[in-house]
Every structure is written in structure tokens, then in C-alpha cells.
Motif scaffolding. Sequence first.
Motif, PDB file in Angstrom:
ATOM      1  N   ARG A  46     -28.713  17.967  16.607  1.00  0.00           N
ATOM      2  CA  ARG A  46     -28.503  19.120  15.735  1.00  0.00           C
ATOM      3  C   ARG A  46     -27.756  18.644  14.493  1.00  0.00           C
TER       4      ARG A  46
ATOM      5  N   ASN B 292     -26.624  19.499  10.663  1.00  0.00           N
ATOM      6  CA  ASN B 292     -26.387  20.603   9.720  1.00  0.00           C
ATOM      7  C   ASN B 292     -26.930  21.929  10.256  1.00  0.00           C
ATOM      8  N   GLY B 293     -26.738  22.130  11.548  1.00  0.00           N
ATOM      9  CA  GLY B 293     -27.132  23.396  12.164  1.00  0.00           C
ATOM     10  C   GLY B 293     -28.586  23.500  12.548  1.00  0.00           C
ATOM     11  N   GLN B 294     -29.382  22.460  12.257  1.00  0.00           N
ATOM     12  CA  GLN B 294     -30.814  22.506  12.554  1.00  0.00           C
ATOM     13  C   GLN B 294     -31.179  21.426  13.572  1.00  0.00           C
TER      14      GLN B 294
ATOM     15  N   VAL C  24     -33.260  18.540  14.942  1.00  0.00           N
ATOM     16  CA  VAL C  24     -34.087  17.524  14.315  1.00  0.00           C
ATOM     17  C   VAL C  24     -34.591  16.585  15.404  1.00  0.00           C
TER      18      VAL C  24
ATOM     19  N   GLN D 135     -39.295  24.432  22.062  1.00  0.00           N
ATOM     20  CA  GLN D 135     -38.638  23.858  20.885  1.00  0.00           C
ATOM     21  C   GLN D 135     -38.990  22.381  20.721  1.00  0.00           C
TER      22      GLN D 135
END
Length: 217
Positions: free
Chosen positions: A135, A137-139, A141, A93
Motif C-alpha cells: 500500500r 500513498n494509500g493505494q 500497488v 483485488q
Amino acid sequence: MNKPFIRNHQYNRIKKQADLLLHACNTVSDPKVVESLRYSALSKVLEAFPDASELMKQTLGNISTLNTAAEFQQYLRSLEPYLAEFEKVTEKQLQKLFPKNKKLKVPELDAIDYRYVTYVGWTDIATNKLFIVYRLNGQLVGVEGKYTPANKKGICFLCNRHEEVALFSAITKTRPASASPDYYKAIGNYMCVNSDACNKNIMEVSALEKFIHDVVG
């Protein structure tokens, strides 16, 4: 039992209020002053949980009933099952978040206790870069930038504590429509060199989220 709902920065705020209230219990003789400080501590804790259910408020609200160091320690331990972990990240990731870094050096991910992480951060001395993963907004970065050690203590813009800091400078990915091909804009702030220390101190995420938004758009 409630599902985990306390994020690391919120837990740090609770600990700060617990420390202040314990100090007052040990040093202030006027019961009215102590009672006022109990109310203040409770209010500041609950402010961090605007969407808390009644059961959550009851769990958090026990801070206002404590008196001794042992009681405060037990209160903080009782909250540990409610700590919401930062979702574990993998090396794959991280490589995807920073594709231009072909020889990306990552931290020891298995050694991280994700309960006490607001963001994953590390430095690469060889390239003089600092990396942040958050993280938003759920993503997941990722933000990378050059860091220049200040070689002295200063105020970190993320945690607002006096720690060893470096100037972290990241190039924004957004650009005006009329910008020339060689346009770039860098955003810099002083932040903790040691992300572990920063994660132990940070009590809100607004500065972190604004910085990431300003960089990635």
C-alpha cells in the motif's frame, strides 16, 4: 487508548532493540554501559516514529526501564493492541492488480495475520513468478516479476538479513518519450524467497518503496 499506530516494520525494529538491550542486561556488568545502551535503544525506537504524540512516546519509552526477560516479553505484548494491520486484501483485488495473469494463483489470504505484514508476497512455481502487493500513498500497488532462486543464502535488499534469496526481476512500466516500441527495462534485486521471513525481519520500507516506484513510476 491510542489508535493502532505501529506498523509491522516498526514493531520489528522495536523487537530488535529489545533483544539487544536484554542481551546487554544479561551480559554487561558496567551499569554505565547498560545505561548508555538503554538510551541508544530508546533513541532508535523513537526515530521510527517522528510524528509520535507524547502519549505514544510514553508507551514506546517504557523500553528504557526494563531489566528481565519477563519484563521485555510483557513490554512487547503490551504493544500488540497498537499494531496497525496491513489492510486485508481480497482475491478480486489481486486479480485486478495483475489482470494479465488469467490463472493467478493467490496465497491463502484468510491465513495471513495482517498485523505482522509490511507487504503481501508470494511465488507461483508454475510460472516462475514472484508477486508483491504493497500500500503506497494509500493505494494498493502490485509488482510482479521473474524470480531465479540463488539456491543459497544471501542478503535480501528489503530486510537486509541473511536468508534464502532469489533474483527478482521486474520490467518497469515507465519508458522514455523517445523509446522504440520494443523498449523495455528490467530492474533486478536479490530478495527473500519466503515473504513470511522477510516480513518478520524488515525494519524499514525505503528500499521497498523505491523499488516499487522505479517499477510502476
